[in-house]
Design a protein around this motif. Structure first.
Motif, PDB file in Angstrom:
ATOM      1  N   MET C   1     -19.321  -3.541 -18.212  1.00 14.69           N
ATOM      2  CA  MET C   1     -18.132  -4.369 -17.938  1.00 14.69           C
ATOM      3  C   MET C   1     -16.862  -3.536 -18.128  1.00 14.69           C
ATOM      4  N   ILE C   2     -16.139  -3.380 -17.063  1.00 11.81           N
ATOM      5  CA  ILE C   2     -14.869  -2.659 -17.189  1.00 11.81           C
ATOM      6  C   ILE C   2     -13.864  -3.622 -17.802  1.00 11.81           C
ATOM      7  N   ASN C   3     -13.032  -3.133 -18.688  1.00 14.15           N
ATOM      8  CA  ASN C   3     -12.085  -4.093 -19.243  1.00 14.15           C
ATOM      9  C   ASN C   3     -10.958  -4.386 -18.255  1.00 14.15           C
ATOM     10  N   PRO C   4     -10.417  -5.562 -18.314  1.00 18.46           N
ATOM     11  CA  PRO C   4      -9.450  -6.036 -17.318  1.00 18.46           C
ATOM     12  C   PRO C   4      -8.264  -5.103 -17.130  1.00 18.46           C
ATOM     13  N   LYS C   5      -7.842  -4.466 -18.216  1.00 19.50           N
ATOM     14  CA  LYS C   5      -6.671  -3.596 -18.084  1.00 19.50           C
ATOM     15  C   LYS C   5      -6.990  -2.390 -17.215  1.00 19.50           C
ATOM     16  N   LEU C   6      -8.202  -1.842 -17.421  1.00 18.97           N
ATOM     17  CA  LEU C   6      -8.616  -0.695 -16.627  1.00 18.97           C
ATOM     18  C   LEU C   6      -8.745  -1.115 -15.155  1.00 18.97           C
ATOM     19  N   ALA C   7      -9.391  -2.259 -14.957  1.00 17.61           N
ATOM     20  CA  ALA C   7      -9.558  -2.776 -13.594  1.00 17.61           C
ATOM     21  C   ALA C   7      -8.204  -2.920 -12.926  1.00 17.61           C
ATOM     22  N   ASN C   8      -7.256  -3.430 -13.685  1.00 19.94           N
ATOM     23  CA  ASN C   8      -5.909  -3.598 -13.162  1.00 19.94           C
ATOM     24  C   ASN C   8      -5.347  -2.262 -12.690  1.00 19.94           C
ATOM     25  N   LYS C   9      -5.551  -1.238 -13.545  1.00 17.58           N
ATOM     26  CA  LYS C   9      -5.019   0.087 -13.188  1.00 17.58           C
ATOM     27  C   LYS C   9      -5.706   0.635 -11.944  1.00 17.58           C
ATOM     28  N   ILE C  10      -7.043   0.537 -11.939  1.00 15.58           N
ATOM     29  CA  ILE C  10      -7.791   1.068 -10.796  1.00 15.58           C
ATOM     30  C   ILE C  10      -7.350   0.371  -9.513  1.00 15.58           C
ATOM     31  N   ALA C  11      -7.306  -0.966  -9.565  1.00 15.29           N
ATOM     32  CA  ALA C  11      -6.953  -1.722  -8.372  1.00 15.29           C
ATOM     33  C   ALA C  11      -5.568  -1.341  -7.880  1.00 15.29           C
ATOM     34  N   THR C  12      -4.615  -1.236  -8.825  1.00 12.31           N
ATOM     35  CA  THR C  12      -3.269  -0.861  -8.426  1.00 12.31           C
ATOM     36  C   THR C  12      -3.286   0.511  -7.763  1.00 12.31           C
ATOM     37  N   GLY C  13      -4.073   1.418  -8.349  1.00 12.71           N
ATOM     38  CA  GLY C  13      -4.171   2.748  -7.774  1.00 12.71           C
ATOM     39  C   GLY C  13      -4.723   2.702  -6.356  1.00 12.71           C
ATOM     40  N   VAL C  14      -5.785   1.930  -6.172  1.00  4.92           N
ATOM     41  CA  VAL C  14      -6.394   1.832  -4.844  1.00  4.92           C
ATOM     42  C   VAL C  14      -5.389   1.269  -3.847  1.00  4.92           C
ATOM     43  N   ILE C  15      -4.666   0.217  -4.241  1.00  2.00           N
ATOM     44  CA  ILE C  15      -3.680  -0.376  -3.336  1.00  2.00           C
ATOM     45  C   ILE C  15      -2.622   0.656  -2.948  1.00  2.00           C
ATOM     46  N   TYR C  16      -2.109   1.368  -3.958  1.00  4.22           N
ATOM     47  CA  TYR C  16      -1.114   2.407  -3.649  1.00  4.22           C
ATOM     48  C   TYR C  16      -1.693   3.436  -2.691  1.00  4.22           C
ATOM     49  N   GLY C  17      -2.957   3.811  -2.924  1.00  4.40           N
ATOM     50  CA  GLY C  17      -3.604   4.803  -2.052  1.00  4.40           C
ATOM     51  C   GLY C  17      -3.658   4.317  -0.617  1.00  4.40           C
ATOM     52  N   LEU C  18      -4.134   3.076  -0.419  1.00  6.72           N
ATOM     53  CA  LEU C  18      -4.249   2.528   0.929  1.00  6.72           C
ATOM     54  C   LEU C  18      -2.883   2.455   1.599  1.00  6.72           C
ATOM     55  N   VAL C  19      -1.891   2.004   0.830  1.00 11.05           N
ATOM     56  CA  VAL C  19      -0.540   1.897   1.399  1.00 11.05           C
ATOM     57  C   VAL C  19      -0.042   3.276   1.824  1.00 11.05           C
ATOM     58  N   LEU C  20      -0.327   4.274   0.979  1.00 15.82           N
ATOM     59  CA  LEU C  20       0.118   5.631   1.329  1.00 15.82           C
ATOM     60  C   LEU C  20      -0.530   6.104   2.627  1.00 15.82           C
ATOM     61  N   VAL C  21      -1.833   5.844   2.766  1.00 11.69           N
ATOM     62  CA  VAL C  21      -2.518   6.247   3.996  1.00 11.69           C
ATOM     63  C   VAL C  21      -1.847   5.591   5.202  1.00 11.69           C
ATOM     64  N   VAL C  22      -1.606   4.282   5.099  1.00 15.35           N
ATOM     65  CA  VAL C  22      -0.974   3.577   6.219  1.00 15.35           C
ATOM     66  C   VAL C  22       0.391   4.182   6.525  1.00 15.35           C
ATOM     67  N   ILE C  23       1.182   4.402   5.471  1.00  9.26           N
ATOM     68  CA  ILE C  23       2.512   4.982   5.702  1.00  9.26           C
ATOM     69  C   ILE C  23       2.397   6.336   6.377  1.00  9.26           C
ATOM     70  N   ALA C  24       1.425   7.139   5.925  1.00  5.31           N
ATOM     71  CA  ALA C  24       1.252   8.465   6.522  1.00  5.31           C
ATOM     72  C   ALA C  24       0.936   8.342   8.006  1.00  5.31           C
ATOM     73  N   ILE C  25       0.011   7.438   8.347  1.00 12.16           N
ATOM     74  CA  ILE C  25      -0.362   7.284   9.756  1.00 12.16           C
ATOM     75  C   ILE C  25       0.841   6.827  10.575  1.00 12.16           C
ATOM     76  N   LEU C  26       1.525   5.800  10.071  1.00 10.42           N
ATOM     77  CA  LEU C  26       2.645   5.252  10.827  1.00 10.42           C
ATOM     78  C   LEU C  26       3.757   6.277  10.984  1.00 10.42           C
ATOM     79  N   ALA C  27       4.041   6.978   9.901  1.00  9.94           N
ATOM     80  CA  ALA C  27       5.104   7.974   9.970  1.00  9.94           C
ATOM     81  C   ALA C  27       4.744   9.052  10.980  1.00  9.94           C
ATOM     82  N   ALA C  28       3.484   9.496  10.949  1.00  8.99           N
ATOM     83  CA  ALA C  28       3.061  10.534  11.889  1.00  8.99           C
ATOM     84  C   ALA C  28       3.204  10.036  13.321  1.00  8.99           C
TER      85      ALA C  28
END
Lengths: 305, 288, 296
Positions: C1-28
């Motif tokens: 069981m991952i603790n909720p705080k860690l999950a929160n961090k991971i999820a936030t990281g993943v969201i930022y990652g996905l957003v960055l990919v989208v921004i990179a594609i759109l900008a290109a």
């Protein structure tokens, strides 16, 4: 007398109400009539392949040779649409599958976790993307994506994979902006209550916000898939547009829409060649109806109780 | 009171919209309008000619649109347009009663096979060209070129270019299932960027990004088309119904005039109909 | 069981990652179009007529046609979508008929543009004798716009808190007055987004317009304000090639020597025009919003 009249006459508010209700009802009726008209048009044209030209319905959806204007080996015209149905299905499904997580991430970023300034920026960029003509997407796909796929995966680079990548970018704006709308529509007090209970931000997003926005997000996906289904010019340039059963993701294939678009100008109305193309449009319609119902069913299962 | 007012207002708006629409309908049916629809390839030529012609004849309105040869012919047959542009003989278009319409041949277009520059092949025999498009030769190595698989880019079934190519090259055999693209521009881009690609284009679209092929050492030039030494060419047709207005007749005469044939036709990369030393019929036979 | 705080961090990281990919594609993507296109834009390019076979043609008429077509399309489709959206959000009974209506509207948006184009060609251009014209084009585009716009207005109206409705009703206003006076002004920002998206679709559409608005740009006189004259730039019944159709035509059958330059220049112009429209629409939307809701 005066008072009696006043009481019995509908009030100003009632009349306003009636007026508004009628006005909005007229609008929705107009849309329904337009939709009904175009649906009738497609269905009547699409069905005539089977009623007038006596093509076997089963042959149409199960055979793999498509050449309605020539006679095949068995003495019947070749109208097997299976390769195109399979290709359309996979391209649409794959591009929506890839685009959805990205769209949800961007949606969450824009509505919940991102700084306010970046929201306006992202929104503008997303809105810009919708206005780029498909031809331009097609050419960029042809000059950039196809060579990349060719060097990475071999083959000629034309195929479902390239088409999926182009469509991914094309459906992203639609899915994202509708997702943002539905995330915005989640009442603030829900997430506030969740945070107040001590849930982390992610728990709130995942268990409260996303859950209650699910129907809206699913509609967003439907609209995205609809765009993918209907797209022709861009797809046709990168998918190879060859009526072959797709063996893998990097061999040339052809979608219903691209066959329809390329063929319709070269056939004469009323002939089998033309009717068969309208049948493709009908298949497209039924397929998108199927997707629509499927997504709605999934939505019902996951609905907040 | 208010209700009545608003309702009458709405009815008035609807009525007005309706009358505007019908008024337009009456307008467009008038006699000095010529509507030309059909072949996308022929559209620029007719459009330019129409612009020049309208400048000389005020009050005449000529609308030139694309939409494809099939659309042009079927709309002509349905009586919706004045002239139907086509890259194919009406006789060869299914569903068209060719005996009811009149053919006006306005230009000739030469078509040449083109390959990607890297293939290392510049000349090919008609026999081998056929074998490529029927899928019997699959690598450029077999023709003395590089060791690259051949990628056939065909044109859309039923298009004028494909009809012309197949009736002059394939000799009745069926083409291999391959990519199909519908415009000269797209084909040019794909052949230029895809290794081992082969397709065919109208002469005017060949540029330095591609390698045109000679067939049996005959070069794809206008001169060779005029003498029929180069066999892959076709007419551009403007079909009309049997009864046409004076204005339409004069416009067609203008397109056939020296001014257009030696001017616009050449500038747009076509071959003047006057320069042809031979004639062909719908069955692709030379008529004397 | 991952603790909720860690999950929160991971999820936030993943969201930022996905957003960055989208921004990179759109900008290109946008960067690519602008970089290849902007050098070809000049005053001359924007203000001269197009050429069929000579180099140096401009896009004056196509640019104007695109904008004019957008205006006409919005005039036709916005009122209908507004009414329909209000109906679906506020009045529609929750039953299977409403469900069917919603589904058919969604299915409508998946029709390939060429199908809608041909339908409008046969019905409006030929049957109703409107002819190849901006008006026919606007009608065809209305078909594309309606589903998305209706849906958008419906969601924006629905997303307004019920408190506002109750407040309106408790003041003794009719439901209609509550909608037009309170709910609609509050949903202006959402509706503006919908308009911008559908405007993008209008600017980018080609296949449907080939059969309706046409692909030729006949001579147009910009000093002729008589809306019924054939050469007037305002005449909605003249055939009109839009910028997207022009890009398509130049790329597919164009033989101008500078086809590539025209195509990339036009794409860049299109992006810039959409950007301007975007800014303008947001600006108007904000003013409207402030004025109608009298918020600061």
């Amino acid at each position: 007398m005066e008072i009696n009249k006043k009481i019995l006459m509908p009030s100003k508010e009632t009349r306003q109400e009636k007026f508004g209700r009628t006005l909005s009802f007229i609008s929705i009726s107009a849309i329904v009539v337009l939709v009904a008209l175009i649906l009738y048009f497609i269905i009547s044209k699409g069905v005539s392949t089977f009623t007038q030209n006596h093509v076997n319905l089963w042959d149409f959806i199960s055979k793999q040779d498509w050449s309605p204007s020539t006679i095949g080996k068995d003495g019947k015209p070749e109208v097997g649409a299976l390769p195109m149905i399979v290709t359309s299905f996979s391209v649409t499904f794959l591009s929506a599958l890839i685009a959805t997580p990205f769209a949800i991430a961007v949606g969450i970023y824009m509505t919940i976790i991102g700084p306010k300034k970046s929201r306006g920026f992202l929104q503008t960029v997303v809105e810009l993307l919708v206005g780029i003509p498909s031809v331009v997407y097609g050419f960029i796909g042809l000059t950039i994506i196809v060579p990349i796929v060719r060097t990475l995966f071999g083959g000629t680079g034309f195929g479902i994979l390239s088409a999926t990548m182009v469509l991914f970018v094309m459906v992203l704006p639609t899915i994202t902006s509708l997702t943002v709308d539905s995330l915005n529509a989640v009442p603030k007090h829900l997430s506030e209550a969740s945070l107040a209970l001590g849930a982390t931000r992610w728990q709130t997003i995942y268990k409260v916000v996303l859950r209650s926005a699910t129907p809206g997000i699913l509609t967003a996906v439907i609209f995205g898939m609809a765009r993918a289904f209907g797209e022709a010019l861009a797809v046709q340039m990168v998918i190879g547009n060859a009526i072959l059963m797709p063996k893998n993701l990097i061999t040339p294939a052809s979608t219903l829409t691209s066959q329809l678009t390329t063929g319709i100008g070269n056939t004469v109305m009323g002939t089998l060649g033309n009717n068969a193309l309208w049948s493709l449009a009908l298949v497209l319609l039924l397929m998108s109806l199927f997707f629509n119902i499927l997504v709605k069913l999934i939505g019902k299962k996951g609905k907040l109780k | 009171m208010m209700k009545i007012k608003k309702w009458s207002l709405m009815t008035a708006v609807v009525l007005m919209a309706g009358s505007v629409l019908t008024a337009c309908g009456v307008n467009s049916a008038s006699n000095n309008k010529i509507t030309v629809v059909g072949s996308t390839a022929l559209q620029p030529l007719v459009e330019e000619a129409a612009n020049a012609y309208q400048a000389k004849n005020k009050g005449l309105s000529i609308t030139v649109q694309g939409g494809g040869s099939g659309t042009g012919l079927s709309q002509l047959q349905a009586g919706a347009v004045t002239i139907g542009n086509s890259d194919v003989f009406a006789e060869n278009q299914k569903g068209i009663k060719a005996e009811n319409i009149v053919d006006h041949r306005v230009a000739v277009v030469g078509i040449t096979p083109v390959v990607n520059k890297e293939t290392g092949v510049k000349n090919i025999s008609l026999e081998n060209l056929r074998k490529i498009f029927t899928g019997k030769i699959t690598n450029w190595k077999q023709l003395g070129g590089k060791n690259t698989p051949i990628e056939v880019i065909n044109r859309v079934k039923g298009s004028g270019t494909r009809n012309t190519f197949e009736s002059n090259v394939l000799n009745g055999e069926t083409a291999v299932k391959a990519q199909e693209q519908d415009s000269n521009g797209t084909v040019r881009r794909i052949v230029a960027t895809t290794p081992g690609a082969i397709s065919y284009l109208s002469f005017s679209f060949v540029d330095k990004t591609l390698q045109p092929l000679s067939i049996d050492n005959v070069k794809p030039t206008d001169k060779n088309v005029e003498t029929n030494a180069w066999k892959i060419w076709s007419y551009e047709h403007m079909y009309t119904s049997k009864k046409i207005s004076e204005n339409t007749k004069k416009f067609l005469e203008y397109i056939d005039s020296k001014e257009v044939q030696d001017g616009l036709v050449k500038k747009l990369g076509y071959i003047s109909i006057h320069n042809m030393k031979v004639k062909r019929d719908a069955k692709n036979q030379i008529v004397h | 069981m991952i603790n909720p705080k860690l999950a929160n961090k991971i999820a936030t990281g993943v969201i930022y990652g996905l957003v960055l990919v989208v921004i990179a594609i759109l900008a290109a993507l946008i960067g690519y179009i602008l970089v290849t296109g902007v050098p070809h834009i000049s005053w001359h390019f924007l203000t001269t007529q197009s050429q069929s076979f000579l180099a140096g043609g401009g896009i004056r008429d196509q640019l104007f046609n695109s904008i004019y077509l957008l205006v006409l399309t919005l005039i036709i489709s916005f009122p209908i979508a507004l009414g329909a959206g209000i109906y679906l959000a506020e009045y529609a009974p929750k039953n299977w008929i409403t469900e069917i209506i919603k589904t058919t509207i969604e299915v409508l948006s998946s029709l390939p543009s060429v199908v809608v184009g041909l339908f409008c060609y046969l019905v409006f251009v030929v049957q109703m004798k409107i002819g190849f014209s901006i008006l026919s084009g606007a009608i065809a585009l209305t078909f594309f716009n309606l589903p998305l716009l209706t849906r958008n207005i419906e969601t924006s109206v629905e997303s307004i808190s019920d408190l506002q409705r109750e407040a309106g009703l408790s003041l003794g206003l009719s439901q209609w007055k509550t909608i037009t006076g309170i709910i609609l002004p509050a949903s202006v920002p959402g509706i503006i987004t919908g308009i911008i998206l559908s405007a993008g679709r209008v600017f980018g559409e080609a296949a449907a317009l080939i059969y309706t608005a046409g692909q030729s740009a006949p001579f147009v006189d910009y000093s002729n304000w008589n809306i019924f004259s054939d050469t007037s730039f305002l005449n909605p019944l003249r055939p009109a090639e839009t910028l997207a159709v022009h890009i398509w035509k130049v790329n597919s059958e164009g033989i101008t020597p500078d086809a590539n330059a025209i195509s990339s220049g036009s794409s860049a112009v299109l992006i810039i025009v959409i950007l301007l429209f975007n800014v303008l629409a947001h600006w108007i939307g904000n003013r409207l919003y402030k004025k109608m809701t009298s918020s600061k």
